[in-house]
Write an enzyme that holds these catalytic residues in place. Structure first.
Site, PDB file in Angstrom:
ATOM      1  N   CYS A  86      48.630  43.958  37.585  1.00 10.43           N
ATOM      2  CA  CYS A  86      48.963  43.741  36.301  1.00 10.43           C
ATOM      3  C   CYS A  86      49.838  43.134  35.519  1.00 10.43           C
ATOM      4  O   CYS A  86      49.363  41.340  36.519  1.00 10.43           O
ATOM      5  CB  CYS A  86      49.781  45.202  36.162  1.00 10.43           C
ATOM      6  SG  CYS A  86      51.072  45.178  37.645  1.00 10.43           S
ATOM      7  N   GLN A  87      50.428  43.209  34.641  1.00  7.83           N
ATOM      8  CA  GLN A  87      51.727  41.924  34.245  1.00  7.83           C
ATOM      9  C   GLN A  87      52.756  41.700  35.235  1.00  7.83           C
ATOM     10  O   GLN A  87      52.954  40.181  35.113  1.00  7.83           O
ATOM     11  CB  GLN A  87      52.034  42.967  33.071  1.00  7.83           C
ATOM     12  CG  GLN A  87      52.520  41.453  32.385  1.00  7.83           C
ATOM     13  CD  GLN A  87      51.621  40.737  31.513  1.00  7.83           C
ATOM     14  OE1 GLN A  87      49.890  40.782  31.827  1.00  7.83           O
ATOM     15  NE2 GLN A  87      52.317  40.240  30.526  1.00  7.83           N
TER      16      GLN A  87
END
Length: 139
Positions: A86-87
């Site tokens: 993800c981020q």
């Protein structure tokens, strides 16, 4: 890093981006669990990549994607080797845990996420995803 407990089968293994890059290059499927908007701004360079958001942004804040596991199962088998990112590594941790509970056997969480990936100077792309799972935004 994380450890693998064979008896429970559900302990998340977190790997660093260097190991993640190696696995992705060796044929693992990369599942980007960020929103499509985040993906379009830039994503990990991977031959096999799926965009399946773990959470959606709504006016009330982020909500879990109720179809996440179903969408992963539509593209992946429980034996498939997967790296989830993800981020920053938080959503992917939860997504990886959910996949392990579902019975996926070879899934790793990419610690630090896209931010750690770009921090190492690894390749990124900014093209449109092949699989759009996000709901269109109202303007």
């Amino acid at each position: 890093m994380g450890s693998l407990d064979k008896s429970s089968g559900s302990e998340v293994v977190t790997i660093d981006v260097v190991e993640a890059k190696h696995l992705i290059q060796s044929g693992y499927v990369y599942i980007d669990v960020r929103t499509v908007e985040e993906y379009k701004k830039g994503h990990v360079e991977a031959e096999k990549i799926l965009v399946i958001p773990y959470m959606f942004n709504t006016p009330e804040g982020r909500v879990k994607n109720p179809e996440f596991l179903k969408e992963v199962l539509a593209f992946c088998k429980e034996e498939d080797p997967l790296v989830v990112g993800c981020q920053s590594g938080v959503r992917s941790l939860y997504a990886t845990a959910d996949l392990l509970k579902l019975g996926f056997k070879n899934v790793s969480n990419m610690g630090g996420g896209y931010l750690a990936w770009t921090g190492k100077g690894f390749g990124i792309k900014t093209e449109e995803p092949a699989v759009l799972q996000d709901k269109p935004k109202e303007l």
